[in-house]
Scaffold this motif. Structure first.
Motif: not given
Ligand SMILES: Nc1ncnc2c1ncn2[C@@H]1O[C@H](COP(=O)(O)OP(=O)(O)OP(=O)(O)O)[C@@H](O)[C@H]1O
Ligand SMILES: [Mg+2]
Lengths: 254, 360
Positions: A40-46, A204
């Motif tokens: 989570n928060g790794a930047g995938k969606t970004t 995920h």
């Protein structure tokens, strides 16, 4: 096969000091089911956001077919370059029918003046019917999209993305909230559509990734940690350390 | 299933045509006074259609349409005023010590030019404001505030330029239109008929626009502007177009208004009238086209009835009405009909289910 359709070079996305994406180099190849995983928060969606211009890159290049620079284009211009995005939460038009949703999504001239003269062509009708068949929404085509079940909404949005006939499809957690049967169907569909385009998927669910991935990229703190087949990913010690420690080992054990 | 849909469309069309014919025939059974009132309401109804395209379909709330209505009305009034003075200087200009017709009044000697400007001026102003705001992604409540600011600016300008606009008393005392006396019953009947025809045309064309793919795109922009961008649309172009179109329709309505009412002044185009216009649409039912027409006629008929007997109470009543509609009738009067229709259908279904049961 080897020619990249999309290449990110040294891309940084800076949210007032916090670099959600940090000096990322990333390549998307054609005809591949390409998964992006990471904590989570790794930047995938970004990463998806920056490709489809939802978020602007602070610095760096995004090149389509190694010539066209995308980072200066607006969201709608990117779509017309052949890149379509499905969002995490189903975002369909609740007050329009299933068929209406596909009608406005479908590939066509979308500027004001062409749209004033827009008429149905035989080919358009055929394409929409084929799509309804493909995603299994034929029976509900006249219903308001807001009245569909959750899984059907996800399917409708996938259909809307495909109606744009993109070269690159971006999917953000497409199987979230789906039943086992729906997942299998989605997986088959993804395999099918990747035959003549690139599909980049944030996911995920490791079982799903393992079953359908051609390439897996692991992101961590805005950077690419590792890239390879799912098998290679599972056997890489650094990946295990930062991320897979929990999830995949469990899965492997299972 | 298919059959009932056709039936529904067919019957809708028949009802609309009947209403239209009834309105055309109204001079046969209404007194001159009532006809004139109805004509005024129908001019408002024309504006309400444009406002519905903008608010009901595209989701852009303008609280400044009084200005576009006013620009149309003033363009027409300036021509009528010049006709009335027979080439001389309008009375209020003479009073404020002017000796020559100001430059901006000169084009309004020609009725055709006045009519074209009455549509074009509101359209141009809406286009400029819309282009700048929508392109910069200013929307929602920020746009609504800007549209109110426009009202303040224009009304202040109109009141302040006494020698150009007649100031707060506005423009009135007209004589002729294309040489016909505006005060004769025949001319007024002709104005009424023209208003009905314009209403029919605006309604028909708007309906055509929203029933097609274009209308679905407008609804898409209303319900998910950002999502539309990722489908390859540029919402700002569509919003600017609809805003411009609705301003042009408002200008048209303003011209028809002034022909039948014989006066236009800043209080008739300011903030309160602009808010009232939105109320017509809300009360009638947004996003239906026919709803706002009904709303405009009903609210104004009620207003006339009320202010004949209790002129002071009207504003309070209007406020109360607005609250009631927002709380209890979010879909307006047409929403009420829909509900009633649905209930009837449900009853049909349940009775047919019972029939099935009794057979099995
Ligand atoms: N608009 C924003 N402003 C500030 N920070 C943001 C913004 N969008 C994302 N972030 C931050 O950037 C980081 C990466 O977010 P992102 O949504 O890309 O993660 P993710 O890999 O998709 O995570 P998940 O698996 O939870 O979906 C997170 O720490 C998030 O809080
Ligand atoms: Mg995410």
């Amino acid at each position: 096969m080897s020619q990249a359709v999309l290449k990110l070079k040294k891309v940084i996305v800076d949210f007032s000091g916090f670099k959600a994406i940090n000096q990322l180099d990333f390549t998307v190849k054609p005809n591949c089911v390409h998964f992006v995983i990471g904590p989570n928060g790794a930047g995938k969606t970004t990463l998806l956001d920056v490709i489809c211009a939802k978020t602007k890159a602070t610095t760096g290049e995004i090149k389509l077919h190694s010539t066209k620079e995308l980072s200066k284009l607006s969201e709608d211009q990117i779509v017309h370059q052949g890149i379509s995005r499905k969002f995490q939460a189903p975002s369909i038009f609740q007050n329009l029918s299933v068929i209406d949703n596909l009608e406005i999504a479908m590939k066509q001239k979308k500027n004001l003046f062409s749209m004033m003269k827009a008429k149905w062509t035989k080919e358009q009708k055929k394409k929409i019917n084929e799509m309804l068949e493909l995603v299994g929404l034929k029976e509900v085509k006249g219903q308001l999209a807001g009245s569909l079940a959750h899984g059907q909404k996800q399917w409708l949005e996938i259909a809307m993305v495909l109606m744009q006939e993109p070269d690159i499809v971006l999917l953000d957690e497409p199987i979230a909230g789906m039943s086992k049967k729906e997942r299998d169907k989605t997986g088959e569909l993804i395999t099918k559509i990747a035959r003549d385009r690139a599909v980049l998927i944030v996911e995920h669910d490791m079982d799903f990734v393992k079953e359908y991935a051609d390439i897996v990229s692991v992101m961590h703190e805005g950077q690419l940690l590792f890239e390879g087949s799912m098998e290679e990913v599972q056997n890489d010690p650094t990946v295990r350390e930062v991320y897979l420690g929990r999830k995949v080992e469990e899965n492997v054990v299972n | 299933m298919q059959n009932t849909i056709y039936q529904k469309i067919w019957s809708q069309r028949v009802i609309l045509n009947l209403i239209f014919l009834l309105l055309l025939a109204a001079p046969l059974f209404l007194s001159d006074f009532r006809l004139n009132l109805l004509g005024k309401f129908l001019a408002f109804a024309i504006l309400a259609i444009g406002l519905d395209l903008l608010w009901g379909y595209t989701g852009v709330l303008s609280l400044g349409h009084g200005i576009f209505f006013g620009l149309g009305a003033y363009c027409m009034a300036m021509y009528l005023k010049l006709e009335a003075t027979g080439g001389g200087l309008p009375d209020f200009m003479a009073w404020s010590g002017m000796s020559e017709l100001p430059l901006i009044w000169i084009p309004f000697q020609y009725p055709i030019v006045a009519i074209i400007l009455g549509i074009l001026l509101p359209a141009i102003i809406a286009f400029m404001l819309g282009y700048l705001t929508f392109r910069n992604r200013i929307s929602g409540v920020y746009f609504t505030i800007l549209s109110q600011a426009l009202v303040l600016v224009v009304v202040t300008l109109f009141v302040g330029s006494q020698n150009l606009t007649g100031g707060s008393s506005g423009l009135t005392n007209f004589n002729t239109f294309f040489g016909f006396s505006v005060n004769s019953a025949t001319t007024q009947t002709a104005f009424y008929i023209i208003t009905v025809i314009v209403l029919g045309l605006v309604f028909f064309l708007s309906r055509k626009l929203v029933k097609g793919r274009f209308g679905k795109i407008l609804v898409g922009i209303r319900d998910g502007e950002n999502r539309m961008r990722f489908l390859g649309y540029s919402p700002s172009a569509y919003k600017t177009f609809i805003y411009t179109l609705s301003a042009a329709i408002a200008g048209l309505a303003g011209m028809l208004f002034v022909l039948q009412v014989g006066i236009i002044s800043p209080t008739m185009i300011g903030i309160i009238p602009s808010i009232e216009m939105v109320l017509w649409v809300a009360l009638g039912g947004r996003g239906t086209l026919i709803g706002p027409v009904i709303g405009a006629v009903l609210v104004n008929a009620a207003k006339t009835g009320f202010s004949e007997s209790y002129p002071d109470i009207w504003t309070y009543f209007l406020g109360l009405l607005f609250v009631l509609v927002v709380v209890f009738l979010p879909k307006g009067i047409t929403g009420l009909f829909e509900k009633w229709n649905d209930r009837r259908k449900k009853q049909d279904v349940s009775s047919s289910v019972e029939v099935e049961k009794s057979y099995s």
